[in-house]
Design an enzyme around this catalytic site. Structure first.
Site, mmCIF file in Angstrom:
data_model
loop_
_atom_site.group_PDB
_atom_site.id
_atom_site.type_symbol
_atom_site.label_atom_id
_atom_site.label_comp_id
_atom_site.label_asym_id
_atom_site.label_seq_id
_atom_site.Cartn_x
_atom_site.Cartn_y
_atom_site.Cartn_z
ATOM 1 N N ARG A 1 -9.885 6.829 -9.001
ATOM 2 C CA ARG A 1 -10.287 6.753 -7.593
ATOM 3 C C ARG A 1 -10.715 8.139 -7.136
ATOM 4 N NH1 ARG A 1 -6.114 2.651 -4.547
ATOM 5 N NH2 ARG A 1 -5.731 1.267 -6.330
ATOM 6 N N PHE B 1 16.366 2.046 -7.572
ATOM 7 C CA PHE B 1 15.184 2.709 -8.135
ATOM 8 C C PHE B 1 15.351 2.789 -9.646
ATOM 9 C CE2 PHE B 1 12.971 6.788 -9.219
ATOM 10 C CZ PHE B 1 11.680 6.335 -8.997
ATOM 11 N N GLY C 1 0.801 -1.222 0.000
ATOM 12 C CA GLY C 1 0.000 0.000 0.000
ATOM 13 C C GLY C 1 0.832 1.270 0.000
ATOM 14 N N GLY C 2 2.101 1.170 -0.389
ATOM 15 C CA GLY C 2 2.920 2.368 -0.509
ATOM 16 C C GLY C 2 3.422 2.910 0.819
ATOM 17 N N HIS D 1 4.278 1.089 -13.553
ATOM 18 C CA HIS D 1 3.781 0.032 -12.668
ATOM 19 C C HIS D 1 2.800 -0.814 -13.480
ATOM 20 C CE1 HIS D 1 2.271 -1.512 -8.662
ATOM 21 N NE2 HIS D 1 1.360 -1.926 -9.507
ATOM 22 N N LYS E 1 -1.970 4.522 -5.977
ATOM 23 C CA LYS E 1 -2.546 4.641 -7.318
ATOM 24 C C LYS E 1 -3.781 5.532 -7.294
ATOM 25 C CE LYS E 1 -1.167 -0.169 -7.631
ATOM 26 N NZ LYS E 1 -1.641 -1.556 -7.402
ATOM 27 N N GLU F 1 5.998 -7.509 -6.345
ATOM 28 C CA GLU F 1 5.376 -8.252 -5.242
ATOM 29 C C GLU F 1 4.096 -8.915 -5.733
ATOM 30 O OE1 GLU F 1 4.759 -5.071 -2.388
ATOM 31 O OE2 GLU F 1 2.686 -4.863 -3.014
ATOM 32 N N ARG G 1 -4.996 -11.045 -2.898
ATOM 33 C CA ARG G 1 -6.378 -10.606 -2.637
ATOM 34 C C ARG G 1 -6.916 -9.947 -3.892
ATOM 35 N NH1 ARG G 1 -5.189 -5.155 -2.809
ATOM 36 N NH2 ARG G 1 -3.157 -4.634 -1.960
ATOM 37 N N VAL H 1 -8.120 -3.104 -5.566
ATOM 38 C CA VAL H 1 -9.054 -1.975 -5.726
ATOM 39 C C VAL H 1 -9.409 -1.811 -7.212
ATOM 40 C CG1 VAL H 1 -9.333 0.524 -5.465
ATOM 41 C CG2 VAL H 1 -8.120 -0.780 -3.709
#
Lengths: 486, 165
Positions: free
Chosen positions: A335, A199, A161-162, A205, A234, A285, A289, A292
């Site tokens: 979002r 980095f 989740g950043g 992404h 995001k 990663e 689940r 979103v």
């Protein structure tokens, strides 16, 4: 599977409830007092009140949620996303109680949830990794990070989740970043281990949606591009990615499927990658689940991912093959957050005084709020997701922009005007995006937004005057006022 | 009482009659076929059709139309005090003791009836002082931050003959 406990809230709880009801499955929603009047609570077959202070702790309470599932006669638990959805202990507790868990086995959740073990596993499966260094005591870690060459990212081993991510561009920032990342990791995840990776400049992404049944069949549903992020979170996602041609797609999706097979993955999952400007991709990663942003995949494939999660969890085999999965057109998700963007994306709360969703061809809104809801700062600031389908990327951007224009959400500050301004940026339209897009274009987007989003004050004031009792005057006094004019 | 809509640093004094005739600051606006359905306001202005969604939260008004937003606070103005100050003299005086928040005019500036000239804060409440007739500012005697007593002269107008010459 006859009766699901939905251990979540907001739009995703409602999303799960609707699909469950369509499939003839009963639902119980675990809801804290602050959520008992929510639209999800009104739609669920029944609600089970859960307790906690602050409210978020109720949704993180493993014994309480497991007990509620048993007490209310549920046979299955769906965790949604966030909260306990990637908590191996919760999955294990649910299974130990004789209930069905909608997700991978606790072992796989545990493996993928530990970002360091997950990387090692992915590496053994032949997936490419960005050069990285593990935290093995401060001095050794520091030397290993220096050997990676700057810039580097410092990340939480148990992260997601950043949260807990630091970017370090020069040596003098390193010690402080490591200390901060450790302390954030401890605060958010209860585990202070961190690691570092080089980095990749201007990374995109890219993530791959997979479905896996318990008989070892794994199918991918293509990629999503989620490069438009603010503070590593995001805000706009789309599929397909403009950066991916059929050849690259088959490689990156093939890698995701290979990893899922090797880990005996079960249920829906997402394998995340970063893609460099040189078209090299690296494993990031696995999210064990529903994501979103899963609806963009649903709009182009026509599949209901929650339906397949439930079918797989109840033991069904996937009845279709990879070649049966077709992707049609383009989809974009925005979002909609309650946040004050010019002040630095600060969450905004208050009463949702007006709420009118846009309608039209290709437009879908997944939302857990309704008019007159009181928004608290207890939870995530996301109010709704606007998901739009179109035959191609250009028409989808235009439709999304129009849908945002028709989204009326009054009370808290929102990011709607910002999203509209972002979608109009020539670089976005051209598909020249990466995770640094917002950092580079923020000022420009803000300027554009402030000019574009202002309603004519005098006209509006005239309409408002007709509505508010304080401005009403009798005809005679207005006649006198008429004499004001030259 | 008169309503003043304050949006950021902008002040608009509004008075409306049910027929659709509205004074906004100095100008008259006529809205034809005004209708209200809950929080949806509709009407025609200069031939163009407007539809505006409005929410009122206490004294806060938020209006929205096709993705554009306007927000304002509603402030109420005691008209009688302003009458005493403006209509029968060439000065605007403080209707109550308080502190000057903002002066919106400067010397030799023409103003029209309905323009907000000075904002004053008293008992933590802001009041906008509105010109009741057209004129030209002669002098401004206060600035933001000045504390004034009731009746203090804030702004004076030119005599009409001076203004005309």
């Amino acid at each position: 599977m006859k009766h699901i406990l939905v251990a979540n809230r907001g739009e995703i709880a409602l999303r799960i409830i609707r699909t469950a009801h369509r499939l003839g499955i009963k639902t119980t929603l675990a809801a804290h007092a602050v959520d008992l009047q929510s639209i999800a609570a009104q739609t669920a077959g029944q609600t089970a009140q859960i307790f906690g202070d602050p409210p978020v702790s109720a949704y993180l309470d493993i014994p309480q949620l497991t007990k509620v599932a048993l007490d209310y006669g549920c046979d299955t638990v769906h965790p949604g996303y966030g909260f306990l959805s990637e908590n191996a202990a919760f999955a294990a507790q649910v299974e130990a109680a004789g209930l069905c868990w909608v997700g991978p086995s606790p072992d796989v959740i545990g493996l993928m949830g530990d970002k360091i073990r997950a990387r090692e596993f992915a590496h053994r499966c032949g997936l490419p990794l960005v050069p990285f260094a593990l935290d093995s005591g401060h001095r050794e870690f520091r030397d290993a990070v220096l050997a990676l060459r700057f810039p580097v990212l410092i990340k939480a081993a148990a992260g997601g989740g950043g949260k807990g991510i630091k970017i370090v561009r020069q040596e003098m920032e390193l010690d402080r970043a490591i200390t901060q990342a450790r302390s954030e990791a401890l605060r958010y995840f209860g585990d202070e281990r961190v690691y570092a990776e080089r980095f990749v400049e201007r990374p995109r992404h890219i993530e791959v949606q997979i479905l896996a049944d318990q008989f070892g069949k794994v199918i991918h549903l293509g990629e999503r591009e989620c490069s438009i992020q603010r503070r590593f979170q995001k805000i706009i996602e789309e599929t397909p990615s403009v950066a991916i041609d059929p050849d690259l797609r088959s490689k990156i999706c093939g890698a995701a499927v290979a990893l899922a097979k090797a880990s005996q993955y079960r249920n829906a999952g997402t394998v995340e990658f970063i893609l460099g400007p040189d078209r090299e991709f690296y494993f990031l990663e696995v999210n064990t689940r529903l994501q979103v942003e899963h609806p963009v995949t649903e709009l182009v494939t026509g599949l209901d991912l929650v339906e397949w999660q439930l079918r797989i969890a109840s033991g069904e085999a996937l009845p279709f093959e990879q070649s049966d999965v077709a992707s049609n057109g383009h989809a974009i998700e925005c979002r909609i957050n309650a946040e004050d963007v010019p002040s630095g994306f600060v969450p905004s709360s208050g009463i949702l005084a007006r709420y009118i969703e846009p309608h039209g061809e290709g437009i879908r809104v997944d939302s857990g709020v309704c008019e007159l809801d009181r928004l608290t700062s207890s939870f995530d600031p996301m109010l709704a997701k606007l998901i739009v389908w179109g035959p191609d990327r250009g028409s989808t951007i235009a439709r999304t922009e129009e849908a945002l224009r028709n989204f009326c959400l009054l009370g808290p500050e929102t990011n709607i005007a910002y999203l509209r301004a972002l979608l109009k940026q020539p670089e976005y339209v051209a598909g020249h995006i990466d995770t640094g897009f917002i950092d580079r274009h923020h000022e420009e987007i803000l300027r554009f937004m402030q000019v574009e989003s202002r309603l004519d004050a005098r006209v509006t004031a005239a309409f408002v005057a007709l509505m508010i009792p304080e401005a009403r005057v009798s005809y005679s006094s207005l006649s006198e006022l008429g004499a004001w004019k030259n | 009482m008169t309503a003043v809509l304050r949006s950021g640093s902008e002040f608009l004094a509004v008075m409306a009659e049910a027929s659709g005739r509205v004074m906004v600051g100095r100008s008259e606006v006529r809205i034809e076929n005004f209708s209200r359905n809950g929080g949806t306001l509709a009407g025609t202005l200069g031939g163009a059709r407007w539809e505006i969604e409005v929410a009122r939260i206490g004294d806060r008004i938020i209006a929205w139309s096709s993705g554009r937003i306007w927000q304002a606070e509603i402030q109420l103005l005691p008209v009688s005090e302003i009458d005493a100050a403006g209509e029968h003299s060439d000065q605007i005086t403080a209707p109550m003791p308080g502190s000057i928040v903002q002066v919106h005019v400067s010397p030799s500036q023409p103003v029209a009836a309905g323009d907000v000239m000075v904002t004053i804060e008293s008992m933590k409440m802001e009041t906008a002082l509105v010109a009741i007739r057209d004129g030209v500012v002669a002098s401004v005697l206060v600035e933001a931050g000045t504390t004034v007593d009731r009746g203090a002269i804030l702004v004076s107008f030119m005599k009409q003959e001076e203004a005309a010459s």
